[in-house]
Design a protein around this motif. Structure first.
Motif, short mmCIF file in Angstrom:
data_model
loop_
_atom_site.label_atom_id
_atom_site.label_comp_id
_atom_site.label_asym_id
_atom_site.label_seq_id
_atom_site.Cartn_x
_atom_site.Cartn_y
_atom_site.Cartn_z
N TRP A 192 -29.56 -14.38 28.40
CA TRP A 192 -30.05 -14.90 29.69
C TRP A 192 -31.58 -14.90 29.69
O TRP A 192 -32.21 -15.92 29.99
N PHE A 193 -32.12 -13.76 29.34
CA PHE A 193 -33.58 -13.60 29.33
C PHE A 193 -34.23 -14.58 28.34
O PHE A 193 -35.16 -15.30 28.69
N CYS A 244 -27.17 -10.28 28.79
CA CYS A 244 -28.47 -10.11 29.45
C CYS A 244 -29.61 -10.62 28.57
O CYS A 244 -30.52 -11.31 29.03
N PHE A 265 -22.12 -7.11 27.67
CA PHE A 265 -23.05 -7.15 28.80
C PHE A 265 -24.50 -7.23 28.31
O PHE A 265 -25.29 -8.02 28.82
#
Lengths: 197, 208
Positions: free
Chosen positions: B191-192, B188, B184
């Protein structure tokens, strides 16, 4: 690039020999240290079981105390160690083994001279979940095993109930149950096979 | 010798625009496995940086003599030699770290980043710049590992580098200690980072 058949073979051989020489010499110069580290790890653990670790945990000091006061001792077929006070054996460390949640758990359990008390515990190998079951190797859990009276009135030596003698680890029930079961089984076997009372 | 601009470009690529974990998505197995403590991540990052840099250097130095069809064998030999050196070093001088990292040090051999750099960069570039490229990529990998382990250690143990940060009575998140949490957090961060890079690329286009 050269197209001959011999060249790649020769090249590979030379490269291999070069790198192996480098690795072998590196290994040669560090092997003593590695062996010492491994032995020290075991000595450290046995002294922890007997609760006589020197302050600062200096490897040299550990080796000294270990050589001076601890002897190897066989209980029937179980390998173990005995702590000496002068010429008397004052306590013992016996090896235990069994399956945990993810893999084998192997360690040493300390017993006093007349086998009526558990004096300490240490794990040699365990592969429980780090941070959960793996916390059996941390002080707060292991310190519970100091000075536990051995009696079988409840049918088992160690119990993890509210009135029991060992607390389980929250979030790691399987491992906690496994450890207590392994110890109970090993203690029963030990008292049967080693014929000590 | 590589120019300043080249060096800057190589580091920028390794750490940011072509970050091995975030953009190329290679070498993530170890990124997930050893990130529950920051210290483990740091040592793992240093080990990988060492191996990548020296492998690239060696591959690049030998490239004009190496027959093309056996180059992979040579590369694997070189990589494993450096990994064994790291493994022996940890066992001899940092036994606790060696125990904490367990089999993952040996598994650096299979880390895609190293062979990727050897094949993709070192084979067609000079030794010095290849060495720097290895360091750049290694640093990029280390930064991502540290970022993941920062979150995992802070919430999982309430500590950073084993120093208690969270107030007493903080309930540690068991989930953070277990491997799935890394999926996870990595997602994240990826993604960022991707959003940032896309944004930057767009700005660049508009300015023109």
């Amino acid at each position: 690039m050269k197209k001959s058949f011999a060249y790649p073979v020769l090249y590979m051989i030379i490269i291999t020999i070069t790198f192996i020489t480098v690795l072998a010499s590196f290994n040669y110069f560090t092997i003593d240290r590695i062996v010492f580290n491994e032995e020290n790890d075991l000595r450290h653990k046995i002294l922890y079981v007997f609760d006589i670790l020197p302050e600062g945990e200096d490897p040299q000091e550990i080796e000294e105390i270990f050589n001076e006061r601890v002897i190897e001792k066989q209980f029937d077929d179980n390998p173990g160690y005995a702590l000496m006070e002068g010429n008397d054996e004052v306590s013992y460390a016996i090896r235990f083994e069994g399956s945990g949640l993810w893999g084998s758990i192997i360690g040493y359990l300390g017993l006093n001279d007349d086998f009526t008390q558990i004096i300490g515990i240490e794990f040699i190998t365990q592969s429980e979940t780090p941070g959960l079951g793996g916390r059996i190797s941390e002080e707060p859990y292991k310190e519970q095993y100091r000075d536990i009276e051995l009696d079988t009135t409840e049918g088992k030596y160690l119990v993890s109930t509210p009135d029991g003698n060992v607390d389980a680890i929250a979030g790691a029930t399987s491992t906690s149950v496994a450890v207590v079961n392994i110890l109970n089984e090993n203690l029963v076997d030990f008292f049967e096979s080693a014929e000590v009372d | 010798m590589p120019t300043k601009l080249e060096v800057k470009k190589v580091f920028n690529k390794g750490i940011y625009t072509e970050n091995p974990v975030l953009i190329q998505v290679v070498g993530i197995c170890s990124a997930l496995a050893v990130t529950n403590r920051m210290m483990n991540s740091l040592i793992m990052g240093i080990a990988l940086t060492f191996v990548t840099a020296f492998t690239s250097l060696t591959v690049s130095t030998l490239k004009s003599h190496t027959p093309k069809h056996i180059r992979m064998m040579i590369q694997v030999l070189i990589i494993s030699s450096y990994v064994i050196i790291v493994d022996i070093f940890l066992k001899a001088y940092m036994p606790e770290m060696s125990a904490a990292l367990g089999p993952y040090v040996g598994l650096i051999i299979t880390n895609c980043i190293i062979m990727g750099r050897a094949e993709g960069f070192a084979l067609s570039n000079a030794p010095t710049i290849s060495f720097l490229d290895g360091i750049g990529v290694g640093v990029g990998y280390t930064i991502v590992l540290m970022a993941i382990s920062l979150v995992r250690e802070l919430f999982g143990f309430g500590t950073i580098f084993n120093i208690a940060i969270m107030p007493e009575g903080f309930t540690s998140w068991t989930f953070m200690v277990m491997p799935p949490s890394a999926f996870f957090i990595l997602a994240c961060i990826t993604w960022f980072a991707n959003n940032q890079i896309i944004k930057k690329n767009k700005e660049g286009v508009e300015k023109k």
